[in-house]
Design an enzyme around this catalytic site. Sequence first.
Site, PDB file in Angstrom:
ATOM      1  N   ARG A 183      60.577  10.230   1.706  1.00  0.00           N
ATOM      2  CA  ARG A 183      60.483   9.650   0.543  1.00  0.00           C
ATOM      3  C   ARG A 183      60.514  10.882  -0.533  1.00  0.00           C
ATOM      4  O   ARG A 183      61.180  10.510  -1.744  1.00  0.00           O
ATOM      5  CB  ARG A 183      59.059   9.257   0.365  1.00  0.00           C
ATOM      6  CG  ARG A 183      58.818   7.975  -0.159  1.00  0.00           C
ATOM      7  CD  ARG A 183      57.311   7.401   0.009  1.00  0.00           C
ATOM      8  NE  ARG A 183      57.316   6.272   0.927  1.00  0.00           N
ATOM      9  CZ  ARG A 183      57.807   4.970   0.660  1.00  0.00           C
ATOM     10  NH1 ARG A 183      58.596   4.668  -0.393  1.00  0.00           N
ATOM     11  NH2 ARG A 183      57.951   3.885   1.743  1.00  0.00           N
ATOM     12  N   MET A 230      62.135  -1.907  -5.703  1.00  0.00           N
ATOM     13  CA  MET A 230      61.094  -2.070  -4.586  1.00  0.00           C
ATOM     14  C   MET A 230      60.953  -0.700  -3.692  1.00  0.00           C
ATOM     15  O   MET A 230      61.223  -0.849  -2.444  1.00  0.00           O
ATOM     16  CB  MET A 230      61.596  -3.376  -3.773  1.00  0.00           C
ATOM     17  CG  MET A 230      61.587  -4.501  -4.412  1.00  0.00           C
ATOM     18  SD  MET A 230      59.993  -5.088  -5.409  1.00  0.00           S
ATOM     19  CE  MET A 230      59.372  -5.712  -4.148  1.00  0.00           C
ATOM     20  N   HIS A 283      54.974  -6.388 -12.440  1.00  0.00           N
ATOM     21  CA  HIS A 283      54.416  -6.480 -11.159  1.00  0.00           C
ATOM     22  C   HIS A 283      54.329  -8.226 -11.269  1.00  0.00           C
ATOM     23  O   HIS A 283      53.458  -8.407 -12.264  1.00  0.00           O
ATOM     24  CB  HIS A 283      53.197  -5.882 -10.870  1.00  0.00           C
ATOM     25  CG  HIS A 283      52.738  -6.193  -9.529  1.00  0.00           C
ATOM     26  ND1 HIS A 283      53.156  -5.832  -8.303  1.00  0.00           N
ATOM     27  CD2 HIS A 283      51.683  -6.911  -9.418  1.00  0.00           C
ATOM     28  CE1 HIS A 283      52.398  -6.321  -7.426  1.00  0.00           C
ATOM     29  NE2 HIS A 283      51.454  -7.009  -8.116  1.00  0.00           N
ATOM     30  N   THR A 317      51.303   4.856 -12.579  1.00  0.00           N
ATOM     31  CA  THR A 317      50.460   5.962 -12.241  1.00  0.00           C
ATOM     32  C   THR A 317      50.588   6.089 -10.759  1.00  0.00           C
ATOM     33  O   THR A 317      51.116   5.382  -9.969  1.00  0.00           O
ATOM     34  CB  THR A 317      48.676   5.766 -12.578  1.00  0.00           C
ATOM     35  OG1 THR A 317      48.284   4.719 -11.710  1.00  0.00           O
ATOM     36  CG2 THR A 317      48.792   5.704 -13.956  1.00  0.00           C
ATOM     37  N   ASP A 356      50.367  -0.065  -8.460  1.00  0.00           N
ATOM     38  CA  ASP A 356      50.350  -1.156  -9.208  1.00  0.00           C
ATOM     39  C   ASP A 356      48.994  -1.247 -10.107  1.00  0.00           C
ATOM     40  O   ASP A 356      48.318  -2.195 -10.359  1.00  0.00           O
ATOM     41  CB  ASP A 356      50.382  -2.767  -8.500  1.00  0.00           C
ATOM     42  CG  ASP A 356      51.640  -2.821  -7.646  1.00  0.00           C
ATOM     43  OD1 ASP A 356      52.550  -2.399  -8.304  1.00  0.00           O
ATOM     44  OD2 ASP A 356      51.654  -3.319  -6.530  1.00  0.00           O
TER      45      ASP A 356
HETATM   46  C1  GAR Z   1      60.255  -9.689 -10.461  1.00  0.00           C
HETATM   47  O1  GAR Z   1      59.619 -10.977 -10.256  1.00  0.00           O
HETATM   48  C2  GAR Z   1      59.337  -8.311 -10.353  1.00  0.00           C
HETATM   49  O2  GAR Z   1      58.104  -8.813 -11.256  1.00  0.00           O
HETATM   50  C3  GAR Z   1      59.229  -8.351  -9.156  1.00  0.00           C
HETATM   51  O3  GAR Z   1      60.549  -8.271  -8.272  1.00  0.00           O
HETATM   52  C4  GAR Z   1      61.044  -9.460  -9.013  1.00  0.00           C
HETATM   53  C5  GAR Z   1      62.537  -8.712  -9.465  1.00  0.00           C
HETATM   54  O4  GAR Z   1      63.430  -9.714 -10.036  1.00  0.00           O
HETATM   55  N1  GAR Z   1      58.790  -6.936  -8.861  1.00  0.00           N
HETATM   56  C6  GAR Z   1      58.041  -6.514  -7.751  1.00  0.00           C
HETATM   57  O5  GAR Z   1      57.610  -7.098  -7.233  1.00  0.00           O
HETATM   58  C7  GAR Z   1      57.623  -4.835  -7.837  1.00  0.00           C
HETATM   59  N2  GAR Z   1      56.550  -4.793  -6.712  1.00  0.00           N
HETATM   60  P1  GAR Z   1      64.672  -9.228 -10.928  1.00  0.00           P
HETATM   61  O6  GAR Z   1      65.410  -8.426  -9.866  1.00  0.00           O
HETATM   62  O7  GAR Z   1      65.333 -10.743 -10.980  1.00  0.00           O
HETATM   63  O8  GAR Z   1      64.232  -8.612 -12.140  1.00  0.00           O
END
Ligand code: GAR
Length: 194
Positions: free
Chosen positions: A69, A94, A113, A145, A149
């Site tokens: 990572r 992600m 989020h 941070t 989340d």
């Molecule tokens: C969104 O709903 C965002 O909130 C979520 O992924 C989706 C991305 O959609 N984010 C997470 O789950 C972060 N942990 P997009 O690629 O169409 O913007």
Amino acid sequence: MKNIVILISGSGSNMAAIAKAAEKEAWQAKWGLRVAAVISNQTQAKGLALAKSLGIATETLSHRSFDSREAFDTALMVRIDQYAPALVVLAGFMRILTPGFVAHYAGRLINIHPSLLPAFTGLHTHQRAIDAGCQVAGTTVHQVTAELDHGEILAQAVVPVLPGDSADTLAARVLTQEHLIFPQAVRSFFERGG
Ligand code: GAR
């Protein structure tokens, strides 16, 4: 010029919402703001083609090419820092970030989020909200941070959970709100002094 770098992993609809708002609201002329690049850790992310169609520079850096990572995050920082960003935006990126990455961008790193934080950190937020019997769900834009989340909440939107909702129908309802609040939150970040 203040550069915004957006990190994605998937469809990039939030990235596009921000880029389109920047265009429509003339962020560059008004505030010297531009979306300088979109970087994806998934080489096949649909959002890459979308970013290109919007005239934005794209880069890919697969986390699979790295042993740790830390090694991935260090390489990612090098890519991002080419653009000397005033703000790094996580838009469906992600990946769990290392403390070193988060510290490097402290105060200029925001995430969206898909839950009403502090409820439902982590994954599968929509299904978990349905399973818990929540009557409302939503989304949160927050400063990033070291704790996953968490961080100061910058914007939230609430949607109803409707009878018969699946994770997908709820996600789609939440996404339409994300496309409204995320560009606003980015603009507000700079209006408050960036
Ligand atoms: C969104 O709903 C965002 O909130 C979520 O992924 C989706 C991305 O959609 N984010 C997470 O789950 C972060 N942990 P997009 O690629 O169409 O913007």
